[in-house]
Design a protein around this motif. Sequence first.
Motif, PDB file in Angstrom:
ATOM      1  N   ASP A 158       0.822  -1.210   0.000  1.00 54.02           N
ATOM      2  CA  ASP A 158       0.000   0.000   0.000  1.00 54.02           C
ATOM      3  C   ASP A 158       0.860   1.266   0.000  1.00 54.02           C
ATOM      4  O   ASP A 158       1.750   1.424   0.829  1.00 54.02           O
ATOM      5  CB  ASP A 158      -0.936   0.008   1.218  1.00 54.02           C
ATOM      6  CG  ASP A 158      -1.964   1.120   1.120  1.00 54.02           C
ATOM      7  OD1 ASP A 158      -2.394   1.453  -0.005  1.00 54.02           O
ATOM      8  OD2 ASP A 158      -2.326   1.678   2.171  1.00 54.02           O
ATOM      9  N   HIS A 159       0.555   2.146  -0.972  1.00 52.92           N
ATOM     10  CA  HIS A 159       1.329   3.381  -1.144  1.00 52.92           C
ATOM     11  C   HIS A 159       2.810   3.105  -1.338  1.00 52.92           C
ATOM     12  O   HIS A 159       3.676   3.779  -0.770  1.00 52.92           O
ATOM     13  CB  HIS A 159       1.047   4.386  -0.013  1.00 52.92           C
ATOM     14  CG  HIS A 159      -0.306   5.020  -0.182  1.00 52.92           C
ATOM     15  ND1 HIS A 159      -1.472   4.352   0.101  1.00 52.92           N
ATOM     16  CD2 HIS A 159      -0.674   6.244  -0.663  1.00 52.92           C
ATOM     17  CE1 HIS A 159      -2.495   5.141  -0.177  1.00 52.92           C
ATOM     18  NE2 HIS A 159      -2.045   6.285  -0.648  1.00 52.92           N
ATOM     19  N   LYS A 160       3.089   2.085  -2.129  1.00 54.84           N
ATOM     20  CA  LYS A 160       4.475   1.735  -2.453  1.00 54.84           C
ATOM     21  C   LYS A 160       4.651   1.686  -3.968  1.00 54.84           C
ATOM     22  O   LYS A 160       3.683   1.527  -4.722  1.00 54.84           O
ATOM     23  CB  LYS A 160       4.825   0.358  -1.857  1.00 54.84           C
ATOM     24  CG  LYS A 160       4.841   0.312  -0.337  1.00 54.84           C
ATOM     25  CD  LYS A 160       6.052   1.018   0.237  1.00 54.84           C
ATOM     26  CE  LYS A 160       5.891   1.424   1.699  1.00 54.84           C
ATOM     27  NZ  LYS A 160       5.755   0.334   2.633  1.00 54.84           N
ATOM     28  N   ASN A 161       5.913   1.794  -4.361  1.00 53.58           N
ATOM     29  CA  ASN A 161       6.290   1.508  -5.737  1.00 53.58           C
ATOM     30  C   ASN A 161       6.714   0.040  -5.739  1.00 53.58           C
ATOM     31  O   ASN A 161       7.739  -0.308  -5.138  1.00 53.58           O
ATOM     32  CB  ASN A 161       7.450   2.433  -6.135  1.00 53.58           C
ATOM     33  CG  ASN A 161       7.991   2.124  -7.518  1.00 53.58           C
ATOM     34  OD1 ASN A 161       7.990   0.976  -7.961  1.00 53.58           O
ATOM     35  ND2 ASN A 161       8.481   3.143  -8.197  1.00 53.58           N
ATOM     36  N   LEU A 162       5.912  -0.805  -6.352  1.00 52.24           N
ATOM     37  CA  LEU A 162       6.150  -2.249  -6.198  1.00 52.24           C
ATOM     38  C   LEU A 162       7.516  -2.675  -6.744  1.00 52.24           C
ATOM     39  O   LEU A 162       8.182  -3.529  -6.159  1.00 52.24           O
ATOM     40  CB  LEU A 162       5.025  -3.051  -6.867  1.00 52.24           C
ATOM     41  CG  LEU A 162       3.623  -2.816  -6.275  1.00 52.24           C
ATOM     42  CD1 LEU A 162       2.588  -3.645  -7.015  1.00 52.24           C
ATOM     43  CD2 LEU A 162       3.573  -3.126  -4.780  1.00 52.24           C
ATOM     44  N   ASN A 163       7.949  -2.060  -7.849  1.00 55.71           N
ATOM     45  CA  ASN A 163       9.256  -2.431  -8.417  1.00 55.71           C
ATOM     46  C   ASN A 163      10.400  -2.036  -7.483  1.00 55.71           C
ATOM     47  O   ASN A 163      11.368  -2.769  -7.335  1.00 55.71           O
ATOM     48  CB  ASN A 163       9.491  -1.737  -9.763  1.00 55.71           C
ATOM     49  CG  ASN A 163       8.396  -2.027 -10.766  1.00 55.71           C
ATOM     50  OD1 ASN A 163       7.255  -1.626 -10.573  1.00 55.71           O
ATOM     51  ND2 ASN A 163       8.724  -2.725 -11.830  1.00 55.71           N
ATOM     52  N   GLU A 164      10.267  -0.880  -6.868  1.00 56.88           N
ATOM     53  CA  GLU A 164      11.377  -0.355  -6.060  1.00 56.88           C
ATOM     54  C   GLU A 164      11.309  -0.805  -4.607  1.00 56.88           C
ATOM     55  O   GLU A 164      12.332  -1.068  -3.995  1.00 56.88           O
ATOM     56  CB  GLU A 164      11.321   1.195  -6.056  1.00 56.88           C
ATOM     57  CG  GLU A 164      11.358   1.848  -7.420  1.00 56.88           C
ATOM     58  CD  GLU A 164      12.774   1.992  -7.949  1.00 56.88           C
ATOM     59  OE1 GLU A 164      13.697   2.102  -7.133  1.00 56.88           O
ATOM     60  OE2 GLU A 164      12.931   1.985  -9.185  1.00 56.88           O
ATOM     61  N   ASP A 165      10.112  -0.801  -4.053  1.00 57.54           N
ATOM     62  CA  ASP A 165       9.982  -0.926  -2.597  1.00 57.54           C
ATOM     63  C   ASP A 165       9.656  -2.321  -2.109  1.00 57.54           C
ATOM     64  O   ASP A 165       9.827  -2.614  -0.934  1.00 57.54           O
ATOM     65  CB  ASP A 165       8.850   0.000  -2.087  1.00 57.54           C
ATOM     66  CG  ASP A 165       9.094   1.466  -2.433  1.00 57.54           C
ATOM     67  OD1 ASP A 165      10.268   1.857  -2.454  1.00 57.54           O
ATOM     68  OD2 ASP A 165       8.109   2.187  -2.677  1.00 57.54           O
ATOM     69  N   ASN A 166       9.118  -3.162  -2.983  1.00 55.60           N
ATOM     70  CA  ASN A 166       8.644  -4.462  -2.506  1.00 55.60           C
ATOM     71  C   ASN A 166       9.684  -5.535  -2.816  1.00 55.60           C
ATOM     72  O   ASN A 166       9.998  -5.785  -3.981  1.00 55.60           O
ATOM     73  CB  ASN A 166       7.301  -4.788  -3.177  1.00 55.60           C
ATOM     74  CG  ASN A 166       6.652  -6.038  -2.598  1.00 55.60           C
ATOM     75  OD1 ASN A 166       7.302  -7.072  -2.497  1.00 55.60           O
ATOM     76  ND2 ASN A 166       5.394  -5.936  -2.218  1.00 55.60           N
ATOM     77  N   PRO A 167      10.239  -6.170  -1.775  1.00 55.68           N
ATOM     78  CA  PRO A 167      11.326  -7.140  -1.996  1.00 55.68           C
ATOM     79  C   PRO A 167      10.938  -8.305  -2.916  1.00 55.68           C
ATOM     80  O   PRO A 167      11.802  -8.875  -3.578  1.00 55.68           O
ATOM     81  CB  PRO A 167      11.643  -7.650  -0.579  1.00 55.68           C
ATOM     82  CG  PRO A 167      10.499  -7.236   0.281  1.00 55.68           C
ATOM     83  CD  PRO A 167       9.883  -6.026  -0.352  1.00 55.68           C
ATOM     84  N   HIS A 168       9.637  -8.623  -2.979  1.00 54.15           N
ATOM     85  CA  HIS A 168       9.221  -9.757  -3.807  1.00 54.15           C
ATOM     86  C   HIS A 168       9.335  -9.491  -5.304  1.00 54.15           C
ATOM     87  O   HIS A 168       9.313 -10.416  -6.101  1.00 54.15           O
ATOM     88  CB  HIS A 168       7.777 -10.152  -3.484  1.00 54.15           C
ATOM     89  CG  HIS A 168       7.625 -10.626  -2.078  1.00 54.15           C
ATOM     90  ND1 HIS A 168       7.299  -9.782  -1.043  1.00 54.15           N
ATOM     91  CD2 HIS A 168       7.802 -11.848  -1.540  1.00 54.15           C
ATOM     92  CE1 HIS A 168       7.256 -10.465   0.079  1.00 54.15           C
ATOM     93  NE2 HIS A 168       7.566 -11.722  -0.184  1.00 54.15           N
TER      94      HIS A 168
END
Lengths: 140, 143
Positions: A81-91
């Motif tokens: 939530d409220h993240k940049n999935l490519n940059e912020d999400n380790p998965h």
Amino acid sequence: MSFKNLITKKVEFSASHRYWNKNWSEEKNREFYGKSSLPGGHGHNFTLEVTVEGEINPETGMIINLFDLKRIISSVLDDFDHKNLNEDNPHFQNLIPTTENIAKVLWEMVEKKILERDDCNLHRIRVYETDDLFVDYQKC
Amino acid sequence: MLTRKEQVLLTRVFKFSASHRLFIEGLSDEENLAVFDKCANPAGHGHDYSVEVTIRGEIDNETGMVINRIDFERQAIPIIEELNYKWIDRDIPFFENNISTVENIGKYLWRKFSELIPDKLDHIRIWENQKSYFEYFEKKHHG
């Protein structure tokens, strides 16, 4: 005849993502993913539906305490939530955050938490990217 | 330990608006009204239809997708546009011999989309309004 009891909890999250295969040229990415490959990424208000399956507990009248389910989903969505999935999400360091893969990762994460319980199983993850596009993910 | 298989379904929802009339060729207006009620209004009527096309597949490791969505969109939109802002019974040859019920429109769309994605089309769900929908699929997956 066997019956299944299913209950679904719906939660919204907002995130940005970019469709980009790092092994491809910019041209190939543009050709395959279109505007979804643009450098700045883009965002959606996603809707997640988590469906669990289990017996109705005769004492509580519930399959799962919905506050527990909400807590599980919220903790999983911390990385979304409220993240940049490519940059912020380790998965998504080595996985393209397509709607299909978002559903897959959410299945893995929610199921891990559900498996710690003895009252229910994860039945289905549905992710709406927009009103007109959604993915259902199940393992059975 | 049981080996589990992942099942991935992607659904794209399309909308179109069209007019139609439910009637049986050869019956009088009164007889058609007796069978189809207000849906047999001689001058027709219209709906905003919503079509859910559900695609079944595996997530491709390279693309992260169950289908090349750009190609799919390019090919799917003409199928929907062929119906959009049309009088279904008059403008679409399939409905010369098939009454334009939501069931037959669903069947027509199943045929069109199964030509496009024969191995991946799972089911078609079509809503004529928000109160009722019709679903069409082949028995192989659903048992």
